[in-house]
Design an enzyme around this catalytic site. Structure first.
Site, PDB file in Angstrom:
ATOM      1  N   CYS A  23       0.815  -1.489   0.163  1.00  0.00           N
ATOM      2  CA  CYS A  23       0.412   0.338   0.064  1.00  0.00           C
ATOM      3  C   CYS A  23       0.334   1.036  -0.139  1.00  0.00           C
ATOM      4  O   CYS A  23       2.217   1.599   0.720  1.00  0.00           O
ATOM      5  CB  CYS A  23      -1.242   0.484   1.314  1.00  0.00           C
ATOM      6  SG  CYS A  23      -2.334   1.195   0.890  1.00  0.00           S
ATOM      7  N   ASP A  59      -0.586   3.976   1.483  1.00  0.00           N
ATOM      8  CA  ASP A  59      -0.069   4.408   3.105  1.00  0.00           C
ATOM      9  C   ASP A  59       1.553   4.623   3.491  1.00  0.00           C
ATOM     10  O   ASP A  59       2.558   3.777   3.786  1.00  0.00           O
ATOM     11  CB  ASP A  59      -0.497   3.018   4.169  1.00  0.00           C
ATOM     12  CG  ASP A  59      -0.481   3.854   5.367  1.00  0.00           C
ATOM     13  OD1 ASP A  59       0.652   4.296   6.108  1.00  0.00           O
ATOM     14  OD2 ASP A  59      -1.801   4.408   5.787  1.00  0.00           O
ATOM     15  N   ARG A  97       2.516   4.894   5.813  1.00  0.00           N
ATOM     16  CA  ARG A  97       3.578   4.327   7.555  1.00  0.00           C
ATOM     17  C   ARG A  97       4.025   2.468   7.108  1.00  0.00           C
ATOM     18  O   ARG A  97       4.761   2.296   7.908  1.00  0.00           O
ATOM     19  CB  ARG A  97       2.378   4.134   8.490  1.00  0.00           C
ATOM     20  CG  ARG A  97       1.393   5.537   9.249  1.00  0.00           C
ATOM     21  CD  ARG A  97       0.857   5.579   9.911  1.00  0.00           C
ATOM     22  NE  ARG A  97      -0.802   4.695   8.627  1.00  0.00           N
ATOM     23  CZ  ARG A  97      -1.729   4.846   9.469  1.00  0.00           C
ATOM     24  NH1 ARG A  97      -2.368   4.901  10.258  1.00  0.00           N
ATOM     25  NH2 ARG A  97      -2.909   4.397   8.114  1.00  0.00           N
ATOM     26  N   HIS A 142      -2.034  -3.797   5.410  1.00  0.00           N
ATOM     27  CA  HIS A 142      -2.460  -3.986   6.407  1.00  0.00           C
ATOM     28  C   HIS A 142      -2.988  -3.480   7.297  1.00  0.00           C
ATOM     29  O   HIS A 142      -4.260  -3.261   6.681  1.00  0.00           O
ATOM     30  CB  HIS A 142      -1.246  -3.108   6.562  1.00  0.00           C
ATOM     31  CG  HIS A 142      -1.568  -1.424   5.745  1.00  0.00           C
ATOM     32  ND1 HIS A 142      -2.032  -0.509   6.665  1.00  0.00           N
ATOM     33  CD2 HIS A 142      -1.937  -0.523   4.864  1.00  0.00           C
ATOM     34  CE1 HIS A 142      -2.484   0.733   5.552  1.00  0.00           C
ATOM     35  NE2 HIS A 142      -2.476   0.522   5.001  1.00  0.00           N
ATOM     36  N   CYS A 177      -5.797  -0.289   6.707  1.00  0.00           N
ATOM     37  CA  CYS A 177      -6.059   0.380   5.663  1.00  0.00           C
ATOM     38  C   CYS A 177      -6.988   1.477   5.046  1.00  0.00           C
ATOM     39  O   CYS A 177      -8.085   0.982   5.118  1.00  0.00           O
ATOM     40  CB  CYS A 177      -5.683  -0.254   4.321  1.00  0.00           C
ATOM     41  SG  CYS A 177      -6.103  -0.040   2.935  1.00  0.00           S
TER      42      CYS A 177
HETATM   43 ZN   LIG Z   1      -4.017   1.257   3.093  1.00  0.00          ZN
END
Ligand SMILES: [Zn+2]
Length: 208
Positions: free
Chosen positions: A41, A43, A45, A97, A100
């Site tokens: 992803c 993302d 993090r 994750h 998400c």
């Molecule tokens: Zn995500």
């Protein structure tokens, strides 16, 4: 964050690498032979290399919202083809994750403009597993389960492709489904049975 710091950080990083190995960048620039294709992803993090504890050169990486493997996405399909056919990676990982935002957005009834067709792929995963998901009363648990089922479906999407099917005939290529739990930092292997899935879907998706 001051954007100028990034260049200072870069200088420090170069110094650190050269202190350990003065030929580090000379070696790095010679070429790549990664063993893993990591699809994760976007993302901020969920970093790829850092959470796996690996170094530059060890993973070919593709990231998008909710780690999707869409057959119509020229980007992910090009990355997959290059990694499997030319770099000859032996492991293809889809890493989702918990927490998400893409998965959460797909669970809500909202018009998100350009994101609608992208998130629709996640809604399709929900539709495929509607009975399992609706049987989970706790919303948080249902959300976590959708994260896992989405990873599983994206692994299946990988197996549907000609390049993965061809590679699985000539060498021991493996598809892995993982989930990163950012509350604990743990990487969880969903232990998707690649051979079993391959057998089950080949009747429909066989390409050669
Ligand atoms: Zn995500």
């Amino acid at each position: 964050m001051d954007i100028k710091n990034i260049f200072k950080n870069n200088e420090e990083w170069i110094k650190g690498k050269l202190a350990i190995d003065e030929d580090y960048f000379k070696e790095l620039s010679k070429g790549q032979t990664p063993e893993i294709l990591y699809i994760g992803c976007s993302d901020s993090r969920v970093t790829a290399e850092e959470l796996m504890g690996i170094n530059p050169g060890e993973a070919f990486v593709h990231r998008n919202i909710a780690n999707m493997v869409s057959s119509l996405d020229l980007n992910v399909q090009s990355v997959l083809n290059y990694a499997v056919t030319h770099l000859e990676v032996n492991h293809v990982v889809v890493c989702g994750h918990y927490g998400c935002g893409g998965i959460k957005a797909a669970m809500e009834s909202k018009d998100l403009g350009i994101l609608n067709p992208w998130l629709r792929n996640i809604r399709d995963v929900y539709r495929l597993h509607k009975n399992t998901l609706n049987a989970i009363e706790d919303e948080h648990d249902r959300y976590k389960k959708l994260v896992e089922l989405n990873v599983q479906e994206q692994c299946i999407n990988l197996i549907k492709t000609a390049c993965v099917q061809q590679a699985s005939k000539s060498r021991d290529i493996k598809v892995h489904g993982w989930v990163f739990d950012m509350e604990t930092g743990k990487l969880i292997d969903l232990e998707i049975n690649f051979q079993e899935i391959l057998k089950g879907i080949m009747e429909i998706y066989h390409l050669e």
